[in-house]
Design an enzyme around this catalytic site. Structure first.
Site, short mmCIF file in Angstrom:
data_model
loop_
_atom_site.label_atom_id
_atom_site.label_comp_id
_atom_site.label_asym_id
_atom_site.label_seq_id
_atom_site.Cartn_x
_atom_site.Cartn_y
_atom_site.Cartn_z
N GLU A 155 0.88 -1.17 0.00
CA GLU A 155 0.00 0.00 0.00
C GLU A 155 0.91 1.22 0.00
OE1 GLU A 155 -1.18 2.94 1.02
OE2 GLU A 155 -2.61 2.54 2.63
N GLU A 164 3.65 8.56 -4.37
CA GLU A 164 4.58 8.03 -3.38
C GLU A 164 5.63 7.13 -4.04
OE1 GLU A 164 2.10 7.36 0.44
OE2 GLU A 164 3.63 5.80 0.47
#
Ligand code: SAH
Ligand code: ZN
Length: 697
Positions: A155, A164
């Site tokens: 995740e 990210e």
């Protein structure tokens, strides 16, 4: 999930120096903190807690893992799981409980890796799970893992999905750490957009012209600019549907295959032909994404706003993933029934969009548009919206009109990047001085002055108040005015710098000086935050795993760094009024601040019967006299038990009763909260303490 280095929107730590604002000068100073400081801030302020409260996310990861492990078992294979970015170890523990043979969990952020080890031990999985405190891209088969894994669970997504570093993380993992034919949870991410028309949203990206008698023009460089570099993430669901018009249905623009079956490209363009369902100007692109948690795409996790959500009546609130707004580079007006081209692009970390009729013009689109005008860097989005807000403009115009004597008044404006000096000049002030200590604002204001032909009437003093000499202001000032708004102000009352700066100019001020605003009043309202409490509440047990070690870590760190009152844009975070609003402090800025005694007020806030309460909302009101008030608080009358409607352009102060919170931390009925407010005139700082008298019910 926001990567831990970002512990809040728009705020970042910088090594061991942290910024601190001197309220008397309104300027930023740097403070040195101990080596532990950054990491404490990062954990306490990161989105970990909110992410772990996202029960839908947790459950769907569990379900996705269950399907993956069963499929591998059915295929007669041993199950080797790799968990990239394990955080608290949650997903690894799920894999272990579901019967994985081995689980390797890596985590780039060392304090979290330590925390994961403790949690994993406490839950009895030490034998099954190996925690490696490294970035996945540093892992090697052999020294770190005995063999390639056949299931990847990870995740590493943010509001922009790929911000990210997901593309490089997945690509590296498939090349170096995973077997061919492995199962990935999630298997796919899909990005959706929708075109909208909205005055309010447009104003977050653009300073609009003043039409009417003031006739102030925005410099063309600002109107043509590529816009702010940072992502405009927000709780889109809270934007009332009467504030925007949907020009198109939502549609898919990018699909990211995480399974490794097709390569994840770091640069892509898609073109979509989209039919307009309503006429209007294409002001913004709303964006969100969803994840498919299993290979068949039957388990979906959606971040869509309610109008596009698969289960609109059963939606998970989350702050670690929101939605985002993008501003197309081209300005288009479309007709209902017309088909236009939408160009969507992404690089390794970000997305951007444009719209065109017929042939595409390209140009700006090859690279992500950037701000060339300075305004989008100088101003936050809410500040841009505030500058363009018609209601505020009206109030300031009325205030200035009332006090300015045409051809006579000399005016001084103190507020960063304000349009007040231009308004004052247009309203006939003899001369207007502006103190701009922020160089970006100075540049933007200079453009505004030039474009509007006011160079001979407006003088920008581009230095701080201490460096201003009497010769800089040859006329005595008759009116000092401020919005007041400063770049460095974080909480509503931080604008108190206005009076300190004004009073420091002593000898330049005329004896009959009019100072606007005159007073600052801080209000406090006991409220029940519908969701916001989750950002600071304990997680306890999640999907049957005891994560309380993490709570302990957060709590010990929060206590040392958390402010009693933190800034939040409350229009995005709904709350209900639990009792009457109370003024807690008034500072009279027309009185000399240097001789003012320390003020300390104790006010009892009442929580009504049957009204739960889990926090306090605070804001400031600036009184300009004659009923002219500028508020950073509610824009409609407060009704106890009802949702409070907040200003779209300000952050309010939030205090959460999180010490007692296992769940929503409710303090029930007929209680009192003692609010203590101290104002220290020597430092210009307000300090709060709230003591609830808990009822036992
Ligand atoms: N898996 C946990 C935590 C998710 S938050 C959960 O679902 O609850 C994402 C975590 O991944 C953060 O702790 C971040 O530090 C870490 N991370 C991101 N990219 C990484 C990478 N390439 N290698 C190792 N850790 C990474
Ligand atoms: Zn710009």
């Amino acid at each position: 999930m926001i990567f831990p280095i970002c512990f809040g929107r728009n705020i970042r730590t910088m090594s061991t120096f942290v910024s601190r604002i001197n309220r008397i000068t309104g300027k930023m100073e740097w403070d040195f903190r101990d080596d532990e400081y950054d990491f404490k801030q990062e954990i306490a302020r990161s989105s970990y807690a909110d992410m772990l409260h996202d029960t839908e996310r947790n459950r769907l990861y569990y379900e996705g893992l269950k399907v993956a492990i069963e499929l591998k078992r059915k295929a007669g294979q041993a199950v080797h799981v790799l968990d990239i970015g394990t955080g608290t170890g949650l997903l690894s523990m799920m894999a272990a409980r579901l019967g994985a043979d081995t689980v390797h969990a890596c985590e780039a952020f060392t304090p979290m890796a330590e925390c994961a080890k403790k949690i994993i031990a406490e839950n009895g999985f030490t034998d099954k799970i190996t925690v490696i405190p490294k970035r996945s891209t540093e892992l090697k088969i052999g020294p770190d893992m005995p063999c390639r894994a056949n299931i990847l669970v990870t995740e590493v997504f943010d509001t922009e999905l790929i911000g990210e570093g997901a593309i490089s993380t997945f690509t590296h993992a498939h090349n170096e750490l995973l077997e061919e034919g492995c199962i990935v949870v999630p298997s796919r991410g899909t990005v959706f957009i929708q075109l909208v028309s909205s005055e309010l949203v447009r104003r977050w990206n653009q300073i609009t012209d003043f039409s009417g008698p003031l006739d102030l023009r925005t410099p063309p460089g600002i109107l043509r600019c590529g816009g702010a570099p940072s992502l405009h993430d927000l709780q889109l669901d809270q934007l009332p549907e009467d504030k925007f018009t949907k020009l198109s249905e939502p549609f898919k623009v990018f699909s990211f295959d995480f399974t490794g079956q097709s390569p994840l490209l770091a640069d892509r363009t898609t073109k979509s032909s989209v039919e307009m369902i309503v006429s209007g100007s294409v002001d913004a692109v709303f964006m969100w994404w969803d994840l498919e948690m299993d290979p068949e795409g039957e388990i979906t996790l959606s971040c869509a706003p309610h109008w596009a959500h698969p289960t609109p009546h059963n939606m998970q609130w989350r702050d670690h993933w929101m939605q985002a707004i993008y501003y197309p580079y081209s300005q288009l007006t479309v007709e209902k029934g017309e088909t236009i081209n939408v160009i969507s692009k992404h690089d390794e970390y970000s997305l951007w969009f444009d719209v065109a009729k017929g042939h595409l013009q390209g140009g700006c689109l090859d690279d992500r548009p950037i701000c060339t005008c300075g305004a989008h860097i100088a101003y936050s989005r809410s500040r841009m919206g505030m500058l363009s807000d018609p209601a505020r403009r009206d109030t300031y115009t009325r205030i200035l009109k009332q006090h300015i004597k045409a051809g006579e008044s000399t005016v001084l404006c103190i507020s960063d990047g304000s349009l007040l000096p231009l308004m004052a000049a247009r309203l006939g002030a003899k001369h207007v001085y502006v103190i701009e200590s922020n160089f970006l604002c100075t540049r933007v204001m200079g453009e505004f002055v030039t474009v509007n032909g006011l160079k001979d009437r407006v003088t920008i003093l581009d230095r701080s108040v201490q460096d201003i000499q009497a010769a800089d202001i040859p006329d005595k000032i008759d009116i000092v005015v401020g919005e007041p708004v400063f770049q460095t102000a974080v909480l509503p009352w931080d604008a108190i710098s206005f009076w300190y700066i004004a009073q420091a100019l002593g000898s330049c001020l005329s004896p009959g000086l009019v100072c606007l605003p005159r007073t600052l009043t801080v209000y406090a309202l006991p409220v029940e935050y519908e969701h916001l409490w989750k950002i600071r509440a304990n997680v306890g047990v999640s999907e049957g795993f005891d994560i309380s070690q993490f709570d302990k870590l957060i709590q010990s760190n929060s206590e040392s760094v958390d402010e009693v009152v933190e800034p939040q844009p409350l229009w995005e975070y709904p709350c209900r009024a639990s009792g009457p609003v109370m003024p807690v402090l008034t500072v009279d800025g027309t009185q000399p601040l240097d001789s003012m005694p320390l003020l300390e007020n104790v006010v009892q806030l009442h929580v009504d019967s049957n009204q739960p309460c889990n926090g306090i909302a605070l804001w400031a009101e600036f009184n300009f006299g004659d009923d002219h008030v500028i508020s950073t608080g509610p824009t409609q009358p407060i009704k106890i038990g009802c949702k409070v409607i907040w200003d779209y352009y300000s952050k309010q102060g939030v205090h959460l009763f999180y010490n007692n919170t296992k769940s929503s931390g409710q303090l029930l009925t007929n209680s009192a909260i003692e609010a203590t407010v101290k104002f220290d005139p020597a430092h210009g700082e307000l300090c709060f303490k709230f003591t609830p008298h808990w009822s036992n019910s």
